[in-house]
Design an enzyme around this catalytic site. Structure first.
Site, PDB file in Angstrom:
ATOM      1  N   HIS A 108      -1.022  17.761  -0.714  1.00 61.18           N
ATOM      2  CA  HIS A 108      -1.095  17.611   0.237  1.00 61.18           C
ATOM      3  C   HIS A 108      -1.012  19.264   0.656  1.00 61.18           C
ATOM      4  O   HIS A 108      -0.499  19.525   1.976  1.00 61.18           O
ATOM      5  CB  HIS A 108      -0.559  16.679   1.488  1.00 61.18           C
TER       6      HIS A 108
ATOM      7  N   TYR B  57       0.830  -0.456  -0.288  1.00 60.69           N
ATOM      8  CA  TYR B  57      -0.259  -0.097  -0.411  1.00 60.69           C
ATOM      9  C   TYR B  57       1.145   1.732  -0.219  1.00 60.69           C
ATOM     10  O   TYR B  57       1.931   1.514   0.399  1.00 60.69           O
ATOM     11  CB  TYR B  57      -1.020  -0.051   1.409  1.00 60.69           C
TER      12      TYR B  57
ATOM     13  N   ASN C   1       2.622  10.189   7.027  1.00 59.93           N
ATOM     14  CA  ASN C   1       1.391   9.762   7.712  1.00 59.93           C
ATOM     15  C   ASN C   1       1.966   9.069   9.391  1.00 59.93           C
ATOM     16  O   ASN C   1       1.466   8.272   9.899  1.00 59.93           O
ATOM     17  CB  ASN C   1       1.208   8.060   6.723  1.00 59.93           C
TER      18      ASN C   1
ATOM     19  N   ARG D  94     -10.583  28.034  49.909  1.00 62.58           N
ATOM     20  CA  ARG D  94     -10.073  26.791  49.889  1.00 62.58           C
ATOM     21  C   ARG D  94     -10.458  26.089  48.868  1.00 62.58           C
ATOM     22  O   ARG D  94      -9.494  24.722  49.469  1.00 62.58           O
ATOM     23  CB  ARG D  94     -11.810  26.903  51.161  1.00 62.58           C
TER      24      ARG D  94
ATOM     25  N   GLY E  12      -4.945   6.003   0.348  1.00 60.33           N
ATOM     26  CA  GLY E  12      -5.874   6.668   0.382  1.00 60.33           C
ATOM     27  C   GLY E  12      -7.224   5.700   0.417  1.00 60.33           C
ATOM     28  O   GLY E  12      -6.958   4.098  -0.446  1.00 60.33           O
TER      29      GLY E  12
END
Length: 516
Positions: A92, A62, A204, A288, A69
């Site tokens: 990208h 892959y 990735n 407090r 994708g």
């Protein structure tokens, strides 16, 4: 490198790293270096060699012999396989928003190097050297902060790292914006030609969200510590009850972080001292219950460290290449769910600290509740009191910063989107959560800076109305240090420059305390 701190080398060889080591590199207090151990280099080379053999034997991998994708069913002709990494970082290149700061960018480079140094990404030694080169010569890719959904990792922002390694896009080098190829040339190296799988290995993964999380974690830890000291000062200023932080009391509720917070506050107070100007047996909650609020952050930080460092020390791209068993492992380690969860939790805990301090400030400036202090903590005296307003506007601004911090606590991780043709149909939003956390910290640090002015002012004014007000040695030294940084507010003046100086001190101190 900063001149007054001796730099150290932090070696990358796949052994575990800590948040402090990444932040030391980010703030230029340490230098990243690849390990020179032959076994480490051999392990990296073994993965690259296995991938080469697999491709030569017509293996299907892959992102190497297929598209990316949802395009994983598209076969890449062998002649085009070498071009595929370039196409990944090219398409990208669509980031937006501000650029990551130099500190953030160094942390990103260090986190990506840490992941690839695990030896499970099938990258070449040359790629690791090129990343090392960027860090050692401070060549900083200009990375837009927006555009990642946190799975498949930080694809779009990391495309700017991949492109710069190959001599494309722009960098910041010696405070000058220039083409990446020019910066590489000036530092004596040449653009890298990515091998099959290397574009995917670089992009990735979770390096951006993890880098921002490392920085956020360190800053949050210091905010928690400062909030303890400020709370103690405000107890003194308002003539409050030191017994609220009693050791036996907190032994009855055994949250260790909460107990540490109570101990810090207690150590700054003198519990045996008589109360003045007070008919209250119990102070209001913002004093407090301060250990119960700050303690949530204190107790959460070790768990959040575990999540962040788990991600930091992971191989988080896909597929992974196991050179020992010669297997290609397709999975989803790019999913940033742990960072998303940690940062969503961190911003919530930090914003609650901002809210706590804002409520303390509201008490200090209000004559109905501050037990004899001047209105708005003005130090003006005599007839000049009438025209001076002290910290009135500071309280308004601190309230605005707190409101904005609280608004940003909506968890990013629940806003998963389905993207990329429903291949990325469940995503982490880890990078958005990390950016939110940094913004909440920025706002909270502004509240802290305002509170440093107010707390110091309150202690001094309390000493005016109660000459023998009990103040411990550490508190006395702290107030003196603040006095050297910020003059007492007697006549109205603009305080923005004082606030900015304090902010710079806070951020400087946050990393310098832990970076070594």
């Amino acid at each position: 490198m900063t001149q007054n701190v001796r730099p150290v080398l932090i070696f990358f060889d796949g052994t575990p790293l800590q948040i402090e080591q990444i932040t030391a590199i980010a703030y230029q207090q340490a230098q990243a270096a690849l390990s020179s151990q032959p076994e480490f280099r051999a392990r990296i080379q073994k993965g690259a060699d296995f991938l080469d053999r697999l491709l030569a034997e017509d293996g299907v991998v892959y992102g190497v012999t297929t598209g990316y994708g949802d395009s994983c069913t598209v076969e890449i002709p062998p002649a085009l396989v070498p071009e595929l990494p370039h196409h990944l970082y090219a398409y990208h290149g669509c980031g937006a928003g501000r650029y990551l700061t130099p500190v953030e960018t160094r942390a990103v480079l260090a986190c990506r190097l840490a992941s690839l140094a695990q030896g499970l990404s099938g990258v070449s030694w040359a790629l690791l050297q090129q990343l090392e080169h960027l860090l050692q010569h401070d060549i900083l890719p200009l990375i837009p902060a927006e555009g990642s959904v946190g799975a498949s990792g930080d694809l779009t922002p990391l495309s700017y790292v991949a492109a710069v390694l190959c001599g494309e896009r722009e960098v910041l080098y010696k405070n000058e914006r220039m083409p990446a190829a020019e910066a590489l040339r000036l530092t004596g190296t040449t653009p890298l030609k990515l091998r099959p799988k290397e574009g995917l290995a670089l992009m990735n993964g979770t390096a951006v969200m993890t880098a921002l999380a490392c920085l956020a974690w360190l800053r949050a830890q210091y905010v928690g510590q400062l909030a303890c000291r400020i709370t103690a000062a405000n107890v003194v200023g308002i003539a409050g009850n030191a017994h609220h932080f009693d050791e036996t009391l907190f032994a009855a509720k055994p949250h260790p972080g909460q107990q540490r917070v109570a101990a810090r506050i207690r150590s700054d107070l003198v519990a045996e001292a008589p109360l003045r100007n007070s008919h209250r047996l119990q102070d209001r909650y913002s004093l407090r219950c301060a250990p119960h609020v700050i303690g949530v952050l204190e107790d959460a930080l070790p768990f959040m460290r575990q999540l962040v460092e788990g991600e930091l020390n992971s191989a988080n791209d896909n597929p992974l290449i196991d050179p020992e068993q010669e297997r290609v492992l397709h999975g989803g380690h790019f999913y940033g769910g742990h960072i998303a969860f940690a940062m969503d939790g961190l911003k919530n805990a930090v914003a609650n600290v901002a809210d706590l301090l804002d409520r303390q400030l509201a008490q200090l400036v209000d004559t109905r509740y501050n037990q004899g202090l001047p209105s708005n903590l003005s130090a003006a005296q005599g007839e000049r009191r009438a025209i001076n307003h002290g910290l009135k506007a500071v309280q308004i601004s601190a309230s605005a910063w707190t409101a904005e911090a609280l608004k940003l606590t909506m968890p990013a991780s629940v806003f998963s989107r389905s993207t990329e043709c429903h291949n990325q149909d469940k995503v982490s939003m880890g990078t958005i959560a990390a950016r939110d956390a940094l913004r909440v910290l920025e706002l909270t640090e502004q509240v802290v800076a305002a509170m440093l002015i107010a707390a110091r002012q309150a202690v001094v004014l309390r000493q005016r109305v109660q000459a023998d007000v009990p103040v411990g040695d550490a508190m006395r030294a702290w107030v003196a240090d603040l006095a050297a940084r910020v003059p007492l507010v007697e006549e109205d003046r603009a305080l923005d420059q004082d606030l900015q100086r304090l902010l710079a001190d806070i951020r400087d101190r946050a990393w310098s305390m832990y970076a070594h």
